[in-house]
Design a protein around this motif. Structure first.
Motif, mmCIF file in Angstrom:
data_model
loop_
_atom_site.group_PDB
_atom_site.id
_atom_site.type_symbol
_atom_site.label_atom_id
_atom_site.label_comp_id
_atom_site.label_asym_id
_atom_site.label_seq_id
_atom_site.Cartn_x
_atom_site.Cartn_y
_atom_site.Cartn_z
ATOM 1 N N GLN A 223 0.815 -1.218 0.000
ATOM 2 C CA GLN A 223 0.000 0.000 0.000
ATOM 3 C C GLN A 223 0.847 1.266 0.000
ATOM 4 O OE1 GLN A 223 -3.059 0.020 2.944
ATOM 5 N NE2 GLN A 223 -3.789 2.067 2.433
ATOM 6 N N THR A 224 2.026 1.220 0.617
ATOM 7 C CA THR A 224 2.768 2.458 0.851
ATOM 8 C C THR A 224 4.098 2.563 0.119
ATOM 9 O OG1 THR A 224 3.818 1.480 2.801
ATOM 10 C CG2 THR A 224 1.763 2.699 3.154
ATOM 11 N N GLU B 108 3.679 -0.549 -4.805
ATOM 12 C CA GLU B 108 2.344 -0.927 -5.291
ATOM 13 C C GLU B 108 2.482 -2.067 -6.295
ATOM 14 O OE1 GLU B 108 -0.035 2.246 -6.710
ATOM 15 O OE2 GLU B 108 0.134 3.433 -4.870
ATOM 16 N N GLN C 278 -9.621 -7.064 3.779
ATOM 17 C CA GLN C 278 -9.529 -5.611 3.595
ATOM 18 C C GLN C 278 -10.057 -5.116 2.259
ATOM 19 O OE1 GLN C 278 -5.695 -3.841 4.403
ATOM 20 N NE2 GLN C 278 -5.224 -5.295 6.050
ATOM 21 N N GLN C 279 -10.160 -6.008 1.268
ATOM 22 C CA GLN C 279 -10.434 -5.545 -0.090
ATOM 23 C C GLN C 279 -11.728 -4.748 -0.199
ATOM 24 O OE1 GLN C 279 -9.758 -9.194 -2.388
ATOM 25 N NE2 GLN C 279 -8.298 -8.099 -3.671
ATOM 26 N N SER D 145 -12.966 -2.728 1.829
ATOM 27 C CA SER D 145 -12.883 -1.397 2.428
ATOM 28 C C SER D 145 -11.689 -0.591 1.945
ATOM 29 C CB SER D 145 -12.820 -1.514 3.961
ATOM 30 O OG SER D 145 -11.682 -2.266 4.348
ATOM 31 N N ASN D 146 -10.852 -1.171 1.116
ATOM 32 C CA ASN D 146 -9.649 -0.478 0.661
ATOM 33 C C ASN D 146 -9.585 -0.543 -0.861
ATOM 34 O OD1 ASN D 146 -7.055 0.445 0.078
ATOM 35 N ND2 ASN D 146 -6.185 -0.433 1.943
ATOM 36 N N PRO D 147 -9.953 0.535 -1.545
ATOM 37 C CA PRO D 147 -9.991 0.506 -3.021
ATOM 38 C C PRO D 147 -8.629 0.251 -3.657
ATOM 39 C CG PRO D 147 -10.315 2.733 -2.174
ATOM 40 C CD PRO D 147 -10.406 1.827 -0.999
ATOM 41 N N ARG D 148 -7.547 0.536 -2.914
ATOM 42 C CA ARG D 148 -6.211 0.300 -3.466
ATOM 43 C C ARG D 148 -6.034 -1.171 -3.843
ATOM 44 N NH1 ARG D 148 -2.923 -1.407 -5.651
ATOM 45 N NH2 ARG D 148 -0.657 -1.419 -5.424
ATOM 46 N N PHE D 149 -6.688 -2.072 -3.114
ATOM 47 C CA PHE D 149 -6.485 -3.500 -3.332
ATOM 48 C C PHE D 149 -7.601 -4.150 -4.144
ATOM 49 C CE2 PHE D 149 -4.167 -3.048 0.872
ATOM 50 C CZ PHE D 149 -2.905 -3.062 0.286
#
Length: 469
Positions: free
Chosen positions: A119-120, A123, A144-145, A147-151
């Motif tokens: 995430q940090t 990527e 987490q997917q 709630s976390n659009p990055r993933f």
């Protein structure tokens, strides 16, 4: 890639060879790869630099502060999870053959930190997880997917290196993982009342691979699945075997720095020099180099077929052969070979322990390499043997069956002392015809099991998972 070990930083088995070599091979075919692993005590802190300080990862309500250190090796970026309270220890997984009781927490933090890095710091499109120690990574990602659009579009691959190790912990350990109890079900982490981390990774990853095509079939059967064959059969449409490769930069008789003489398939004279030097190193007679020399380099364990090897003492005594053995493991096998050494001091040489340089010299100096494993996910030594012109005698299981053909070695199927005895006797008979034996050696030396082909298969798998291939 998320792994508990990788060469040259930390190694207990073949997993480290894979995660040490495959990333560089993937980069050569065009992928960008980083490896996440713990910074164990033996990895010098001063040789790494900071990539991210004070990362806090949560296992439920429990916060763990970690630093992320980094180093580039062989063109690949390695990220080390700096958590001294978990990883600054004498052993990697255990000490004095006793597993650390908090291994579930140690490797939960590895998986959580890998997701934090994704995430940090780095990527990625794929999180490729290796063995049970990294198997919580797809679980935490799935958790987490939503709630976390990055993933949202990140895919996961779970590679099984050995079904015999699954990461099984008691139910009481579940609360340490920071997951809600909806994950403790038979289609996720729960397995006969316990937690099974490898099962969790198999169930939640987008694709499952193992380290040879034959092993991928074997683990879907009761005798090879170690209790998870049904789970693997349920995922058979997302399961494949990709054969491990070997590093021919390190294992090449033409350039090997550990050998007294180098050689090639075109000029085998150096192999004879290696044989004489190896016999002298073990204190064995070297007056007759036409006498067959059998080599063994292995962990002394039942999985490696040592209960079969223990049954061929009469063959060693009766035939005009010599045997050199390197390894360590179960004390009962060590005692057997020590007895052999005392009984047949001019026939048997033994080195108990780990010695990488000697392993190279055994591969080069032996005529026959013995590897009668009960099961073998892939195996590397039989591939090294081929390149060194040392003819393998193997059991037809897993990667041994995939890499050894009838024109390059000898193999048997039934797991018995009699089958091994007969096959080894056939190999010794074939050794007497020097011309055909040399032709067999050269066919083996011509085989190519480098990482390039494996890397192309993994890369193609990644592209398919991402909808690009």
């Amino acid at each position: 890639m998320v792994s508990p070990e990788a060469t040259p930083f930390a190694k207990t088995g073949g997993l480290a060879d894979v995660t040490g070599a495959l990333p560089a091979a993937l980069q050569e075919v065009g992928d960008e790869v980083a490896v996440v692993m713990p910074r164990y005590r033996q990895i010098p802190y001063h040789e790494t630099e900071s990539a991210f300080d004070n990362m806090v990862v949560f296992a439920g309500s429990t916060p763990y502060r970690v630093d992320i250190r980094t180093q580039v090796h062989n063109g690949v970026r390695f990220f080390f999870v700096e958590a001294p309270y978990f990883f600054d220890r004498e052993g990697i997984y255990n000490v004095n053959n006793r597993d650390y009781t908090d291994n579930h927490k140690r490797f939960a933090v590895l998986s959580l930190a890998a997701i934090g890095i994704a995430q940090t710091v780095f990527e990625c499109d794929i999180l490729h997880c290796h063995d049970w120690q990294a198997a919580l990574t797809p679980v935490y990602l799935a958790d987490q997917q939503h709630s976390n659009p990055r993933f949202a579009n990140v895919k996961t691959v779970m590679t099984i290196h050995n079904m015999g190790y699954q990461g099984i912990f008691g139910k009481a350990a579940f609360s340490d993982l920071g997951l809600n109890w909806g994950w403790f079900t038979s289609d996720k982490l729960e397995h006969f009342g316990d937690i099974n981390l490898l099962k969790a990774g198999i169930q939640t990853s987008d694709w499952v691979t193992t380290v040879s095509p034959t092993y991928a079939r074997e683990i879907q059967q009761p005798e090879g699945g170690f209790g998870l064959d049904g789970v693997l059969r349920s995922r058979s449409m997302a399961l494949s075997g990709i054969l491990n490769g070997v590093d021919y930069n390190e294992w090449n008789p033409e350039t090997d720095k550990f050998l007294p003489a180098n050689y090639s398939s075109g000029d085998l004279s150096g192999k004879r020099i290696c044989k004489r030097a190896l016999l002298e190193e073990f204190g064995l007679p070297s007056d007759n180099l036409d006498r067959p020399l059998i080599g063994i380099v292995s962990r002394f364990a039942e999985q490696k077929g040592f209960d079969l090897i223990a049954g061929i003492a009469n063959l060693v005594a009766e035939r005009d052969v010599q045997l050199v053995i390197l390894g360590s493991g179960e004390p009962r096998f060590e005692r057997i070979f020590q007895d052999w050494r005392r009984w047949l001091p001019h026939r048997v040489g033994l080195y108990t322990g780990y010695n990488n340089a000697l392993a190279h010299r055994i591969e080069a100096g032996s005529d026959i390499f013995l590897m009668p494993s009960l099961y073998e996910p892939c195996g590397l030594n039989q591939i090294y043997s081929l390149r060194y012109g040392t003819v393998p005698v193997v059991r037809a299981t897993g990667g041994l069956d995939d890499t050894i053909q009838e024109d390059t070695g000898f193999k048997f199927s039934w797991y018995s002392v009699g089958a091994l005895y007969d096959t080894l006797r056939s190999a010794l008979g074939a050794f007497e015809n020097r011309d055909s034996w040399t032709a067999r050696m050269r066919r083996g030396m011509a085989k190519d099991y480098s990482w390039t082909a494996s890397a192309r298969e993994y890369s193609a798998l990644y592209q398919r998972l991402l909808g690009r291939g």
